[in-house]
Scaffold this active site. Structure first.
Site, short mmCIF file in Angstrom:
data_model
loop_
_atom_site.label_atom_id
_atom_site.label_comp_id
_atom_site.label_asym_id
_atom_site.label_seq_id
_atom_site.Cartn_x
_atom_site.Cartn_y
_atom_site.Cartn_z
N GLU A 162 7.05 5.83 -8.76
CA GLU A 162 5.45 5.46 -8.76
C GLU A 162 4.60 6.41 -7.78
OE1 GLU A 162 5.36 0.87 -9.75
OE2 GLU A 162 4.92 1.32 -7.60
N GLY B 42 0.76 -1.09 -0.13
CA GLY B 42 -0.04 -0.02 -0.01
C GLY B 42 0.79 1.39 -0.09
N SER B 43 1.94 1.18 -0.55
CA SER B 43 2.75 2.43 -0.48
C SER B 43 2.28 3.43 -1.48
CB SER B 43 4.21 2.15 -0.73
OG SER B 43 4.35 1.75 -1.98
N ASN B 44 1.85 3.04 -2.55
CA ASN B 44 0.98 3.91 -3.57
C ASN B 44 -0.19 4.54 -2.87
OD1 ASN B 44 2.50 4.16 -6.05
ND2 ASN B 44 2.65 2.20 -5.67
N MET C 287 -3.25 -7.25 -7.87
CA MET C 287 -2.64 -8.44 -8.49
C MET C 287 -3.86 -9.46 -9.14
SD MET C 287 0.40 -7.37 -8.30
CE MET C 287 1.30 -8.64 -8.92
N ARG C 288 -4.92 -8.83 -9.65
CA ARG C 288 -5.67 -9.59 -10.33
C ARG C 288 -6.08 -9.29 -11.81
NH1 ARG C 288 -6.06 -14.10 -8.00
NH2 ARG C 288 -8.16 -14.28 -8.81
N HIS D 176 2.11 0.22 -13.16
CA HIS D 176 3.07 -0.92 -13.37
C HIS D 176 4.52 -0.73 -13.26
CE1 HIS D 176 3.95 -4.91 -14.88
NE2 HIS D 176 4.51 -4.37 -15.72
N ARG E 144 -14.08 -15.33 -11.91
CA ARG E 144 -13.36 -14.02 -11.89
C ARG E 144 -14.66 -13.08 -12.05
NH1 ARG E 144 -7.90 -13.74 -12.27
NH2 ARG E 144 -6.89 -15.61 -12.79
C1 GRF Z 1 4.06 -1.39 -7.35
O1 GRF Z 1 5.44 -1.64 -7.85
C2 GRF Z 1 2.97 -1.52 -8.60
O2 GRF Z 1 3.60 -0.97 -9.77
C3 GRF Z 1 2.90 -2.95 -8.74
O3 GRF Z 1 2.59 -3.62 -7.29
C4 GRF Z 1 3.68 -2.47 -6.50
C5 GRF Z 1 2.50 -2.11 -5.42
O4 GRF Z 1 3.10 -1.62 -4.58
N1 GRF Z 1 1.87 -3.21 -9.49
P1 GRF Z 1 2.43 -0.87 -3.21
O5 GRF Z 1 1.65 -1.99 -2.41
O6 GRF Z 1 1.58 0.49 -3.61
O7 GRF Z 1 3.47 -0.57 -2.17
#
Ligand code: GRF
Length: 219
Positions: A205, A43-45, A121-122, A140, A96
């Site tokens: 990101e 969840g860093s994003n 991741m789905r 990504h 799905r």
């Molecule tokens: C990120 O590097 C994103 O590009 C990839 O999964 C990672 C998720 O990172 N699809 P976070 O959970 O937001 O730290």
């Protein structure tokens, strides 16, 4: 001789203007766009988005977070910020499409306008795409169209690329495809591991995901 690639940090992020996604919002009094976050991981994003909102650097509000992995740290990070986090465990669904319908129902009930996939991741199905056509973005960790799919950072290292980066794009049915909105590049050093390169990519990101949301909110 110094084989180290030039430091690209002053040249990045390399921005590509997003296409016109809809009629422009009138400037000045637009309400913040309502986001639904889909995340499976640390969840860093999500934190980058939430912090940008909290610091009034981003005119958006997070309606809810949906996560599919019961152990995903993003859930705790959402709860700490008082943001609703719903588990939709894919292991409880045999199809799905039914899983995606559950996700879509939650997003619609929360009045989400834009779906932000940050480490979701789905693979998505047409069910979700039909509910949010051209209203879903994904981040990504590669310069797409290179290295789509899982283990993108490892793929880049295996190809000994000298420049990697990250991409924000509109979501289409095919994994990690769709029109590219923003990319940022980072250098790859000979001593890099997947962890060190991913950390460098993630720093970018966190900037381009906020920038992408800013830009979609202005359209
Ligand atoms: C990120 O590097 C994103 O590009 C990839 O999964 C990672 C998720 O990172 N699809 P976070 O959970 O937001 O730290």
């Amino acid at each position: 001789m110094n084989n180290r690639p030039a430091d690209l940090s002053s040249a990045i992020p390399a921005l590509v203007s997003p296409p016109a996604l809809s009629a422009p919002r009138p400037s000045g009094e637009s309400p913040p766009i309502k986001l639904g976050i889909l995340a499976s991981g640390t969840g860093s994003n999500f934190v980058a988005i939430a912090d940008a909102i909290a610091h009034q650097q981003l005119a958006a509000q997070i309606q809810l977070v949906i996560y599919n992995n019961p152990d995903a740290p993003v859930a705790k990070r959402a709860h700490e910020r008082g943001i609703a986090a719903h588990l939709v465990n894919h292991r409880n669904f045999s199809q799905r499409e039914v899983f995606d319908q559950q996700v879509a129902d939650l997003l619609q009930a929360a009045e989400v306008e834009w779906v932000i996939m940050v480490g979701w991741m789905r693979r998505v199905t047409q069910v979700l795409i039909d509910v949010f056509p051209d209203r879903m973005i994904n981040i990504h960790p590669s310069l797409l169209p290179s290295f789509p799919g899982i283990r993108a950072v490892e793929q880049a290292l295996a190809h000994t690329v000298k420049i990697s980066g990250c991409t924000v794009h509109l979501v289409r049915l095919e994994v990690d495809s769709g029109p590219i909105l923003i990319q940022a590049a980072v250098p790859v050093y000979p001593e890099d591991t997947a962890a060190s390169l991913h950390a460098r990519i993630q720093a970018q990101e966190h900037q381009i995901i906020v920038q992408a949301i800013t830009e979609i909110g202005q359209n």
